[in-house]
Scaffold this motif. Sequence first.
Motif, PDB file in Angstrom:
ATOM      1  N   SER A 112      -7.458   7.194  16.648  1.00  0.00           N
ATOM      2  CA  SER A 112      -5.510   7.126  16.756  1.00  0.00           C
ATOM      3  C   SER A 112      -4.747   7.954  16.039  1.00  0.00           C
ATOM      4  CB  SER A 112      -5.071   5.384  16.761  1.00  0.00           C
ATOM      5  OG  SER A 112      -5.068   5.392  16.057  1.00  0.00           O
ATOM      6  N   LEU A 113      -5.535   8.381  14.977  1.00  0.00           N
ATOM      7  CA  LEU A 113      -4.593   9.304  13.912  1.00  0.00           C
ATOM      8  C   LEU A 113      -3.243   8.406  13.442  1.00  0.00           C
ATOM      9  CD1 LEU A 113      -4.574  12.772  16.051  1.00  0.00           C
ATOM     10  CD2 LEU A 113      -5.921  11.897  14.424  1.00  0.00           C
ATOM     11  N   THR A 114      -3.784   7.527  13.363  1.00  0.00           N
ATOM     12  CA  THR A 114      -2.648   6.156  12.998  1.00  0.00           C
ATOM     13  C   THR A 114      -3.156   5.937  10.603  1.00  0.00           C
ATOM     14  OG1 THR A 114      -3.132   4.909  13.522  1.00  0.00           O
ATOM     15  CG2 THR A 114      -1.592   6.135  15.007  1.00  0.00           C
ATOM     16  N   THR A 115      -2.425   5.616  10.556  1.00  0.00           N
ATOM     17  CA  THR A 115      -2.708   4.996   9.292  1.00  0.00           C
ATOM     18  C   THR A 115      -2.044   3.240   9.529  1.00  0.00           C
ATOM     19  OG1 THR A 115      -2.441   6.551   7.962  1.00  0.00           O
ATOM     20  CG2 THR A 115      -2.178   4.989   7.003  1.00  0.00           C
ATOM     21  N   LYS A 116      -3.262   2.448   8.684  1.00  0.00           N
ATOM     22  CA  LYS A 116      -2.016   1.147   9.462  1.00  0.00           C
ATOM     23  C   LYS A 116      -2.608   0.137   8.162  1.00  0.00           C
ATOM     24  CE  LYS A 116      -3.105   1.125  13.849  1.00  0.00           C
ATOM     25  NZ  LYS A 116      -3.304   0.304  15.560  1.00  0.00           N
ATOM     26  N   GLU A 117      -1.972  -1.006   7.607  1.00  0.00           N
ATOM     27  CA  GLU A 117      -2.182  -2.019   7.115  1.00  0.00           C
ATOM     28  C   GLU A 117      -2.859  -3.317   7.592  1.00  0.00           C
ATOM     29  OE1 GLU A 117       0.850  -3.007   2.925  1.00  0.00           O
ATOM     30  OE2 GLU A 117       1.063  -3.991   4.377  1.00  0.00           O
ATOM     31  N   TYR A 118      -4.018  -2.954   6.266  1.00  0.00           N
ATOM     32  CA  TYR A 118      -5.165  -4.313   6.485  1.00  0.00           C
ATOM     33  C   TYR A 118      -5.411  -4.935   4.872  1.00  0.00           C
ATOM     34  CZ  TYR A 118      -6.156  -1.674  11.159  1.00  0.00           C
ATOM     35  OH  TYR A 118      -7.037  -1.314  12.695  1.00  0.00           O
ATOM     36  N   ILE A 119      -5.625  -6.044   5.972  1.00  0.00           N
ATOM     37  CA  ILE A 119      -6.234  -7.581   4.538  1.00  0.00           C
ATOM     38  C   ILE A 119      -7.596  -7.138   4.956  1.00  0.00           C
ATOM     39  CG2 ILE A 119      -6.444  -9.908   3.971  1.00  0.00           C
ATOM     40  CD1 ILE A 119      -3.356 -10.157   5.181  1.00  0.00           C
TER      41      ILE A 119
END
Length: 404
Positions: free
Chosen positions: A155-162
């Motif tokens: 998806s070419l995205t950066t996301k914040e995960y726990i």
Amino acid sequence: MKKIDVKVNSKKVGELFYEEDKNSYGFNYTANYKPISLIMPFRASTYNWKYKLHPIFDMNMPEGYLFEIFKKYLSKEYGYIDDFLIFSHLCVNIESRLTYESWSSKNEFVVLDIDEILNNDTPDTFSKIITTFLTKNAISGVQPKSLALLSDKESLTTKEYIIKTWGEEYKELALNEYFCLKAVEKAGVLIPNIKLSKNNKFLLLERFNYDKTTNKFLGFEEILVLLGKNKDEKYGGSYEQVAKVVYSVTTNKIESMRALYKTIVMNYLLKNGDAHLKNFGILYDEELKNIYFAPAYDIVNTVVYFYKDRPALSMFGKKMWLGKKELLKFGVEFCYLTPAESNSLYVVCIEALKQSIKEIEDYLPSNKDFEAIASKMIGMWKLSLDEKTYKEIPLEITRNWAND
């Protein structure tokens, strides 16, 4: 006196400070822009809080595993430790509706590949995550967990995960929480986007405080915050209080109360004894026009680890595993449902539980390591299907658990 600048949507609105001689925290608004919390509207006088950070800040403080890491790290560097020192190091790296500036420097973080994390769920990988994102971990909870910035090549995205993991004392905790959250989702309640790692050592939960349609952060507050309490008071309350707060602050009251009711019912059916005041929350948009019940999170069958466990909060003055009669009554008296609605939503939850039992039974042949915990979960969930009230789980069900 050291101060921390507090911003709403990147605009400075006030200052947080600590008076060491009084052991008191204070917050002053410097601009009448937007409130930092629903319980802290603009005013000219100081918001003072004795001994602890104000709840809106305290909800980001680490507990348990992460707190011990920070305690060791900061005590070594400064020779002392207090909440203000910890928060000053964490707050500059928080990405949310509220952002901060303090004397501590903001960090630049390496972004890790989500596939690498999912396919290499080892203790070494988790240690790498903790080391990389230590000063970003403005999250509570006692189990080993860490925030992480993960990139998705597709998806070419950066996301914040726990990212959550587990040790021997809480075996198969990732699968336990995964199936519990999926059960809640089957009941029609929103949950975060979740992923299991290859060997089920990690559970990844995408942060839900970001509105992808507007590209802005949503406001998020725990019920604990809205009650004006701190983290050490998270077990001191009732589900009636939770319902009262959700009803009083939300703008979509019907939808929010239905979601809350199903979440509470599922916590009873799934035997989650840790559904405390920090584990329910609300979200709101930039203009505070849409305030609603947040997705369900942190739901685990705790009885498989503590067979005498009971609900974290009281209902009708009791901490017992209440059955259908009491739960229907709660829906009518405190969630403002009609008797027919209360019964209908309860039936939805029961059906979700039945589907989840079958889901685990179908899954078990592919993972024998999960068998011991899964059999206990299934036993607890089948007990819930009899719809009776139990002071604690019957001895005949748990007699051999201590030897597992």
